[in-house]
Design an enzyme around this catalytic site. Structure first.
Site, short mmCIF file in Angstrom:
data_model
loop_
_atom_site.label_atom_id
_atom_site.label_comp_id
_atom_site.label_asym_id
_atom_site.label_seq_id
_atom_site.Cartn_x
_atom_site.Cartn_y
_atom_site.Cartn_z
N GLU A 264 23.51 5.97 0.98
CA GLU A 264 22.93 6.94 1.92
C GLU A 264 21.73 7.68 1.34
OE1 GLU A 264 23.29 7.83 5.09
OE2 GLU A 264 24.66 6.15 5.41
N GLU B 107 16.53 3.74 15.03
CA GLU B 107 16.83 3.74 13.59
C GLU B 107 17.16 2.33 13.17
OE1 GLU B 107 20.15 5.99 11.98
OE2 GLU B 107 19.71 7.64 13.33
N LYS C 112 21.97 13.57 0.60
CA LYS C 112 22.82 12.79 1.47
C LYS C 112 23.94 12.18 0.65
CE LYS C 112 21.68 11.11 5.18
NZ LYS C 112 21.35 10.14 6.22
N GLU D 267 16.75 10.69 0.16
CA GLU D 267 17.21 12.07 0.34
C GLU D 267 18.40 12.33 -0.57
OE1 GLU D 267 17.31 13.14 4.72
OE2 GLU D 267 16.56 11.10 4.85
#
Ligand code: NAG
Ligand code: NAG
Length: 446
Positions: A325, A262, A319, A316
């Site tokens: 985030e 990641e 999140k 997203e």
């Protein structure tokens, strides 16, 4: 005339020129997270990635069968994740076998399952019960895979850089005492024996300060000089990977492959985080792609390639709690690019457009822990200390996303995809012109 006359020097030089100017196939992995209520169907995602992008591998944060099925026969590698909570039960061979029968056997090899990631950042987030069972579960799962004849599937487990005691300078890095000999040495031994990769999640975003902005973003800067090695680091990504390498070497495992499971940079965020913007995200992801596809490696690992997974595929909206985030995605849910850094196929990409500002972070805020019940925001006893802010680049321990949810691998460039996807028409046209020129030159030489 002698038909076997060797080609002239000019011809040789031309051939060398051609060989060295054919572009290498670019490819990259992404983490396909699903914490959004507006995301496209997995089948649409698989089709989009395959036909429009250079993304050749994904990692998911669970064993979502809809996604695994959607990527069948796509040629895209899929890495899956064992939820942290399942780890203790998988130390039992019968359970491991059942887990594979349920989650792998029905889909493999139609879907090219590449890695099974056992948990996510388990050492960092705990609890101890999971930490203690992590390596045993990896071993039992591997044995079960071998028994099934699925030994091409690799087992690993991604780590936050909270596993490092320090990273500045890289030559002085080491793993945290307690985890080093107790957990990481046995894990590295297992990875070495099974020819698997050591997965880390480096985030220069979380090591950012205005003073080291360029160092974090692959932009020109004075660099970080490591006195012990005489090497200068021009970006924090290299610094972090070399810190991991030095730590591995101290335990006796310098040769285990490193996988960047990641890494990313948000294109938007909370008002205080002005550095979370599409310009910086494009600089970081663009620099990252150049770095990993160049094959240059790092100062201490010249020429080494790192399978790399960008976090994340989509913005997203569920999140949180921070806006950052929600905004790590390369794409919005409607498949438009948040910024353009060459992820689309060269031939199909729209002409470079000004970076679009992103404003699709809805206000709804679901639980960021939905996919990862064991992630607690509060750090356990062994977690990294508060960052020691210094004038230079920050230490490694700040490079930790506090809600890591997902990710995995990137090394195999499929020749077919390379030809199909990565050579722009203009390059092919120029190669043809050069080939014709060579023939003329050879002809003239003879
Ligand atoms: C090396 O790391 C240790 C432990 O983090 C630290 O105490 C020491 O000061 C570091 N040495 C240098 C030269 O940075
Ligand atoms: C997470 O935190 C909650 C409360 O803060 C605690 O009850 C729970 O045991 C923690 N979970 C883990 C896995 O550490």
């Amino acid at each position: 005339m002698n038909p076997f006359k060797p080609p002239s020097l000019n011809t040789l030089l031309l051939i060398i020129f051609i060989i060295t100017t054919v572009p290498a196939g670019n490819s990259i992995g992404v983490n396909y997270g699903t914490l959004g209520d507006n995301l496209p169907l997995p089948s649409q995602v698989a089709h989009f990635l395959k036909t429009r992008t250079i993304i050749d591998r994904i990692r998911i944060f669970d064993v979502n069968t809809d996604i695994i099925k959607a990527f069948a026969n796509s040629g895209i590698l899929v890495s899956v994740t064992v939820p942290n909570g399942d780890i203790p039960s998988l130390t039992n061979p019968r359970n491991a076998r059942r887990w594979i029968d349920t989650n792998i056997r029905p889909f493999y090899p139609a879907t090219k399952i590449h890695y099974i990631c056992v948990g996510t950042e388990v050492l960092h987030w705990g609890p101890q019960n999971l930490v203690d069972n992590l390596v045993p579960a990896m071993k039992v799962l591997h044995s079960a895979l071998v028994k099934e004849g699925f030994d091409e599937i690799k087992i690993s487990s991604p780590h936050s850089l909270g596993i490092l005691l320090s990273s500045d300078p890289p030559s002085n890095a080491s793993f945290r005492p307690g985890w080093d000999v107790g957990n990481l040495a046995p894990m590295l031994e297992f990875l070495k024996e099974t020819k698997s990769g050591f997965m880390v999640n480096p985030y220069t975003y979380f090591g950012y300060s205005p003073a080291n902005a360029n160092f974090c973003l692959f932009k020109p800067n004075p660099g970080l000089f490591d006195k012990a090695t005489g090497l200068t680091y021009t970006n924090q990504f290299d610094q972090l990977l070399d810190a991991v390498y030095v730590s591995m070497k101290k335990l006796g495992y310098p040769d285990v492959e490193i996988v960047v499971a990641e890494t990313g940079w948000p294109s938007g965020g909370d008002p205080a985080n002005v550095h979370a913007n599409p310009v910086n995200a494009a600089a970081y992801i663009g620099g990252l792609m150049k770095k990993v596809n160049s094959g240059d490696g790092t100062p201490l690992m010249p020429g080494r390639k790192f399978e790399t997974y960008i976090f994340a595929l989509f913005n997203e909206n569920l999140k949180g709690p921070s806006l950052d985030e929600k905004n790590f995605g390369l794409f919005r849910p409607d498949f438009t690019q948040v910024y353009n850094v060459g992820i689309m196929h060269a031939a199909l990409a729209p002409s470079p457009s000004p970076i679009a500002a992103t404003s699709d972070a809805p206000s709804s805020s679901g639980s960021r822990w939905d996919d990862a019940p064991f992630f607690n925001k509060t750090t356990p006893g062994q977690a990294p200390p508060a960052s020691s802010a210094t004038a230079g680049p920050t230490t490694v321990n700040t490079n930790v996303r506090d809600s890591s949810l997902g990710s995995t691998t990137t090394n195999v460039v499929l020749a077919a995809r390379l030809v199909e996807n990565n050579i722009p028409d203009v390059v092919i046209y120029n190669i043809l012109r050069l080939v014709m020129f060579i023939f003329c030159t050879i002809d003239a030489a003879l």
